[in-house]
Design an enzyme around this catalytic site. Structure first.
Site, mmCIF file in Angstrom:
data_model
loop_
_atom_site.group_PDB
_atom_site.id
_atom_site.type_symbol
_atom_site.label_atom_id
_atom_site.label_comp_id
_atom_site.label_asym_id
_atom_site.label_seq_id
_atom_site.Cartn_x
_atom_site.Cartn_y
_atom_site.Cartn_z
ATOM 1 N N LYS A 223 2.377 52.481 10.015
ATOM 2 C CA LYS A 223 1.677 52.058 11.236
ATOM 3 C C LYS A 223 0.499 52.975 11.565
ATOM 4 C CE LYS A 223 4.914 48.801 12.856
ATOM 5 N NZ LYS A 223 6.138 48.526 13.576
ATOM 6 N N ARG A 263 13.115 50.244 9.207
ATOM 7 C CA ARG A 263 12.438 49.128 8.535
ATOM 8 C C ARG A 263 11.197 49.683 7.834
ATOM 9 N NH1 ARG A 263 8.149 45.881 9.438
ATOM 10 N NH2 ARG A 263 8.298 43.686 8.881
HETATM 11 N N1 PMM Z 1 7.017 45.818 12.748
HETATM 12 C C1 PMM Z 1 6.335 44.859 12.103
HETATM 13 C C2 PMM Z 1 6.936 43.628 11.827
HETATM 14 N N2 PMM Z 1 8.223 43.385 12.184
HETATM 15 N N3 PMM Z 1 10.228 44.124 13.174
HETATM 16 C C3 PMM Z 1 10.913 45.071 13.838
HETATM 17 N N4 PMM Z 1 12.180 44.831 14.229
HETATM 18 N N5 PMM Z 1 10.356 46.276 14.146
HETATM 19 C C4 PMM Z 1 9.078 46.579 13.817
HETATM 20 O O1 PMM Z 1 8.628 47.687 14.146
HETATM 21 C C5 PMM Z 1 8.311 45.596 13.118
HETATM 22 C C6 PMM Z 1 8.931 44.359 12.818
HETATM 23 C C7 PMM Z 1 4.929 45.160 11.715
HETATM 24 O O2 PMM Z 1 4.419 44.449 10.701
HETATM 25 P P1 PMM Z 1 4.447 44.818 9.098
HETATM 26 O O3 PMM Z 1 5.572 44.017 8.529
HETATM 27 O O4 PMM Z 1 3.120 44.339 8.645
HETATM 28 O O5 PMM Z 1 4.665 46.262 8.962
#
Ligand code: PMM
Length: 296
Positions: A223, A263
């Protein structure tokens, strides 16, 4: 709707933080844009992540990056369903990353065991109904608005208590809508309506979010705030793939703080990190070492 299998005992009995590997079936994700857009490539990537130590594979068909436009629902279904089906058939534990009730329902029918809603039920009222009827693990993330507006909603006096209070309000609303408390995992939503330094207090005070009494999921991977932390002498943020080692460091610290799951895009580093954290905390209780998977 059929009721879910519980999470496999092999996962719940691990006694450590889980690692969720990300498969974005999107042409435009900020972090791995377009690499797994073809369904075959997405499935292969998901299985690679499992081989590298992912406990769960999170499949998403809509980019949530700041400024992103919405994807039509049919397109989202077309992207994710074949990938969910094939990963389930191959024995992976699959999570579906969607804010849409229709997509969530189709994915759990296809065998997804975790519903990951970055809007925590705010984007679509019907989502809580799907989660309640289905009964499986529901990840509710802190969210203030879709990608096109979220940076304009990033105003906090005290980010930690506000995120906690907004998550508590979500939890109450979900329970009012029939979701069982035991289904819910909470997530501070790093980067969502939090473009910069606001992410650090959330990580530093995970204990405040733990006051809500639910397991936590942390998604720091690649991020922007990590890009800023690792900026070069010219002030240019480090590019997304240059943030993987910092992501693994966050995974170690988050695991030490007791989170349920991290994640991540790059699984190998975080798979090691959560094992280090488990061995570390296990060594505080000598008898635990005998039984743990991290012996030796
Ligand atoms: N961040 C992204 C997508 N989905 N789901 C959860 N539960 N927590 C997160 O911080 C999160 C998420 C950001 O998008 P990316 O898949 O492009 O990194």
């Amino acid at each position: 709707m059929h009721h879910p299998e519980p999470l496999p005992a092999a996962l719940t009995a691990l006694g450590r933080t889980l690692v969720m590997g990300v498969v974005n079936v999107t042409p435009d994700s900020f972090s791995d844009g377009g690499r797994w857009f073809d369904p075959g490539a997405a499935v292969r990537h998901g299985l690679d992540l499992v081989a590298q130590g992912a406990d769960v594979v999170d499949v998403g068909g809509e980019s949530t990056r700041p400024g992103a436009a919405r994807v039509p629902v049919d397109e989202e279904l077309r992207r994710v369903l074949p990938v969910v089906r094939e990963l389930v058939a191959a024995g992976a534990v699959v999570s579906i990353d969607t804010t849409r009730a229709v997509v969530a329902r189709a994915a759990v029918e296809a065998g997804a065991l975790i519903l990951n809603d970055v809007s925590g039920g705010l984007a679509e009222q019907e989502m809580a109904g799907v989660a309640a009827e289905w009964g499986g693990v529901y990840v509710a993330m802190h969210w203030r608005g879709h990608g096109d507006v979220m940076d304009s909603l990033a105003h906090y006096d005290d980010v930690v208590t506000q995120v906690r209070d907004e998550l508590r309000a979500r939890l109450d609303a979900l329970v009012d809508a029939g979701v069982r408390l035991e289904q819910v995992v909470l997530d501070p939503g790093l980067g969502f309506a939090k473009p910069g330094a606001d992410n650090w207090p959330l990580l530093a005070r995970l204990d405040v979010l733990q006051e809500l009494g639910r397991p936590l999921l942390v998604g720091a991977s690649r991020k922007r705030f990590l890009g800023h932390l690792l900026a070069g002498p010219d002030g240019e943020p480090a590019p997304p793939v240059g943030r993987d080692r910092a992501t693994a460091a966050v995974s170690a610290l988050a695991a030490a703080a007791g989170v349920w799951c991290v994640r991540v895009h790059d699984v190998a580093g975080s798979a090691d990190a959560v094992r280090v954290a488990a061995a570390w905390s296990c060594a505080r209780e000598p008898q635990g070492i005998e039984d743990g998977e991290h012996r030796g």
